[in-house]
Design a protein around this motif. Structure first.
Motif, short mmCIF file in Angstrom:
data_model
loop_
_atom_site.label_atom_id
_atom_site.label_comp_id
_atom_site.label_asym_id
_atom_site.label_seq_id
_atom_site.Cartn_x
_atom_site.Cartn_y
_atom_site.Cartn_z
N ARG A 193 -12.28 48.22 -30.84
CA ARG A 193 -11.57 47.66 -31.67
C ARG A 193 -10.78 46.55 -31.07
NH1 ARG A 193 -9.98 49.46 -37.20
NH2 ARG A 193 -8.63 47.57 -37.94
N ARG A 194 -10.74 45.37 -31.72
CA ARG A 194 -9.76 44.31 -31.25
C ARG A 194 -9.32 43.59 -32.73
NH1 ARG A 194 -9.85 39.52 -27.30
NH2 ARG A 194 -8.99 37.83 -28.61
N TRP A 195 -8.05 43.69 -33.10
CA TRP A 195 -7.48 43.25 -34.41
C TRP A 195 -8.55 43.94 -35.48
CZ3 TRP A 195 -7.64 37.56 -31.96
CH2 TRP A 195 -6.60 37.67 -30.81
N ASN A 196 -8.83 42.96 -36.42
CA ASN A 196 -9.73 43.35 -37.66
C ASN A 196 -11.18 43.27 -36.95
OD1 ASN A 196 -7.46 43.89 -39.07
ND2 ASN A 196 -7.32 41.81 -39.83
N TYR A 197 -11.57 43.39 -35.92
CA TYR A 197 -13.14 43.23 -35.60
C TYR A 197 -13.43 44.53 -34.51
CZ TYR A 197 -12.18 38.44 -36.93
OH TYR A 197 -11.63 37.42 -37.82
N VAL A 198 -14.63 44.69 -34.46
CA VAL A 198 -14.94 45.66 -33.42
C VAL A 198 -16.34 45.03 -32.88
CG1 VAL A 198 -16.57 47.90 -33.41
CG2 VAL A 198 -14.36 47.94 -34.79
N TYR A 199 -16.19 45.02 -31.40
CA TYR A 199 -17.36 44.37 -30.80
C TYR A 199 -18.19 45.56 -30.11
CZ TYR A 199 -14.23 43.73 -26.73
OH TYR A 199 -13.13 43.94 -25.70
N VAL A 200 -19.54 45.37 -29.76
CA VAL A 200 -20.45 46.31 -29.20
C VAL A 200 -20.93 45.54 -27.95
CG1 VAL A 200 -22.53 47.59 -29.40
CG2 VAL A 200 -21.07 47.08 -31.43
N GLY A 201 -20.99 46.21 -26.67
CA GLY A 201 -21.69 45.87 -25.48
C GLY A 201 -22.26 46.77 -24.96
N THR A 202 -22.82 46.54 -23.69
CA THR A 202 -23.20 45.24 -23.19
C THR A 202 -24.41 45.47 -22.55
OG1 THR A 202 -22.67 43.21 -21.99
CG2 THR A 202 -21.80 45.52 -21.50
N THR A 203 -25.21 44.52 -22.53
CA THR A 203 -26.65 44.60 -21.90
C THR A 203 -26.24 44.16 -20.38
OG1 THR A 203 -27.08 42.29 -22.51
CG2 THR A 203 -27.93 43.85 -23.78
N ASP A 204 -27.07 44.41 -19.50
CA ASP A 204 -26.98 44.05 -17.76
C ASP A 204 -28.30 44.01 -17.49
OD1 ASP A 204 -26.24 44.08 -15.33
OD2 ASP A 204 -24.91 45.73 -15.38
N VAL A 205 -28.90 42.75 -17.70
CA VAL A 205 -30.28 42.54 -17.20
C VAL A 205 -30.30 41.18 -16.44
CG1 VAL A 205 -31.50 43.61 -19.15
CG2 VAL A 205 -30.86 41.48 -19.41
#
Length: 549
Positions: free
Chosen positions: A283-295
């Motif tokens: 969670r960051r501010w009013n956002y949610v981010y999803v990670g991460t690939t590693d290729v």
């Protein structure tokens, strides 16, 4: 008051000074490695020049997972020393940038069939390596406590563990290190591309550089030159007919951004899907981010883009971990992609390859640094300086000042939470929304006073850049006068984070920002349009619509 080193005039002055003298250390590359090294060397009293071909943090250092993290997962690979260094460095970085390094409770859920004791053993070791205080140590959570932080997480949940991590804005953190270097006397310039090394006999004695804004060329003479260009390190050497002793493995990682109303989590959570996919949500501010690939990434390294396979992988993982939320691709607000410069370890995959760093002596007077990670940039700089000292033939003082000198905006008296409360009230009294206030405090710290000072000249500086955007016009002026923002993308991406963390990716703001920057930098109408078009093209690359199958 003199000329600020990160104003347009300060940059020009730095370029002219570089051309007139021989510096002790020339650093090529303005990512976190180069910027941190410049700060370290300047704090030790060396005459330093730092050149960046595009902008500070342009490559890897603005496209990370935005974490200052202890690297707990590396314990599984036996990398105890790396984890110890990473985990302990977090406190130092929090100390020198309390406004930009923010606590992040990280939930590690446990599912039926998993052993609590096994994972606790790992976290006990992590706490020991990190030197965690009683309040910082990991805690066991019940199923209810996990769901309180992470509603809608899949079953069969049996509980979890929470431990402390930190989140940052990586591009601004890199920028602040570069500014701090300049405040200590380093000569610093962005949009300055090194084209060739200058060689005299068997020694590299500097580099030739082109100012990409004016077209002027300069010769910069240096006793030691360090190639700190990250993913571009091999390419820079090859362009000058040098070879690296080892190959770099370029790994690509992407992230998806959602509105927090669709995934209403608090803090962060490690994800483990039933099909075996692993990642995280933050969670960051009013956002949610999803990670991460590693290729492994074999494509171009300038402005990497999310790819269809990676988007599908992260979306599938999110859907499996939150089956009741009915997430679809239409919920994805945007993406970002970054590349990591790892040192190849034969047949190992990028995920299994170590994040350690190495310093290579390419030729007398020329060093190259490879590998590393954001969290450990400071001890990494210390290791590079040992090699620099050998090249210079001098005994250098240690780098204790890098953990004592506070980064710009971080000179907060007392506790950050107390500062945040006082500043939230002050900004609220001026009519700012909670969203705008939180963002400004999060990014600028005490530099908010600079923004408010502009309003004493003209209250219009406190107006939003665009309707509904939690950013103000004064930020553009600050970026121009004290942060070396010289293109529209410099500001909208790496100074304000509006490219990734705003509902429209900065599109509505572009015209106003171009106007303010154009006034100060004397852009023609045609140049303003060109800057807007370059930015809109970049913005499109962050949308899933632009990703080819």
């Amino acid at each position: 008051m003199g000329i600020h080193p990160f104003s347009p005039e300060g940059r020009q002055q730095a370029l002219q000074e570089m051309g007139k003298q021989t510096v002790d250390l020339l650093i090529i590359g303005g990512g976190i490695t180069g910027s941190g090294l410049a700060r370290d060397a300047a704090l030790r009293g060396l005459k330093v020049a730092l050149l960046e071909k595009v902008d500070f943090g342009y490559g890897t250092s603005s496209r990370s997972s935005k974490l200052v993290h202890g690297g707990v997962r590396y314990l599984a690979y036996g990398e105890v020393n790396l984890v110890r260094e990473s985990a302990r460095e977090r406190k130092v970085l929090k100390k020198i940038a309390p406004h930009l390094i923010h606590s992040l409770p990280f939930v590690f859920p446990l599912y039926k069939g998993e052993s609590l004791m096994k994972f606790r053993a790992g976290f006990f070791l992590f706490d020991k390596l990190a030197g965690s205080t009683k309040s910082e140590k990991h805690k066991v959570l019940s199923v209810e406590e996990v769901r309180e932080s992470v509603p809608a997480l899949r079953d069969p949940l049996i509980g979890g563990i929470v431990y402390g991590e930190y989140i940052t804005e990586d591009a601004r953190f890199t920028l602040l290190n570069a500014i701090s270097a300049a405040e200590q006397g380093a000569l610093v310039a962005n949009h300055a591309e090194v084209t060739d090394f200058i060689i005299e006999g068997a020694k590299v004695i500097g580099a030739k550089m082109t100012d990409k804004l004016s077209g002027e060329t300069y010769e910069i003479h240096a006793k030691v030159t360090v190639n700190a260009t990250g993913p571009w390190a091999e390419q820079l050497l090859a362009n000058n007919r040098f070879s690296a002793p080892k190959k770099l493995l370029i790994s690509k990682g992407i992230h998806l951004v959602f509105d927090a109303t669709r995934i209403p989590i608090k803090g962060a959570v490690a994800l483990k899907s039933p099909s075996g996919k692993e990642g995280f949500m933050i969670r960051r501010w009013n956002y949610v981010y999803v990670g991460t690939t590693d290729v492994q990434h074999d494509g171009i390294i300038d402005q990497p883009q999310a790819d269809r396979k990676a988007v599908n992988h992260l979306l599938d993982m999110s859907q499996e971990c939150f089956p009741d939320l009915n997430l679809t691709e239409d919920d994805i607000l945007g993406t970002w992609a970054g590349v990591r410069p790892l040192i190849s370890e034969g047949n190992k995959s990028s995920r299994d390859t170590s994040r350690h760093d190495e310093i290579w002596k390419i030729k007398d007077g020329l060093l190259t640094v490879a590998g590393g990670k954001l969290t450990t940039y400071r001890p990494m700089a210390d290791r590079i300086m040992v090699s620099v000292g050998k090249e210079l033939g001098i005994e250098l003082p240690d780098n204790h000042r890098t953990e004592e000198v506070i980064l710009p905006g971080g000179d907060i008296k007392g506790d950050f939470e107390q500062f945040k409360g006082q500043m939230t009230k002050k900004l609220g009294d001026l009519g700012f929304s909670d969203e705008t206030a939180e963002r400004l405090i999060w990014l600028y710290g005490t530099a908010i006073e600079d923004l408010l000072q502009y309003a004493n000249e003209d209250p219009a500086w406190l107006e939003p850049i665009a309707l509904g955007v939690p950013a103000i016009k004064a930020e553009v002026r600050l970026a121009l006068e004290k942060e070396m923002a010289l293109s529209l993308t410099d500001f909208l991406d790496r100074r304000s984070a509006l490219l990734i963390f705003s509902k429209d990716h900065g599109v509505e703001s572009a015209k106003t920002v171009a106007h303010i920057m154009g006034e100060r930098l004397q852009w023609s109408d045609e140049h303003k349009r060109e800057q807007i078009n370059i930015y809109l093209e970049l913005q499109q690359k962050h949308l899933t619509d632009s990703i080819r199958v």
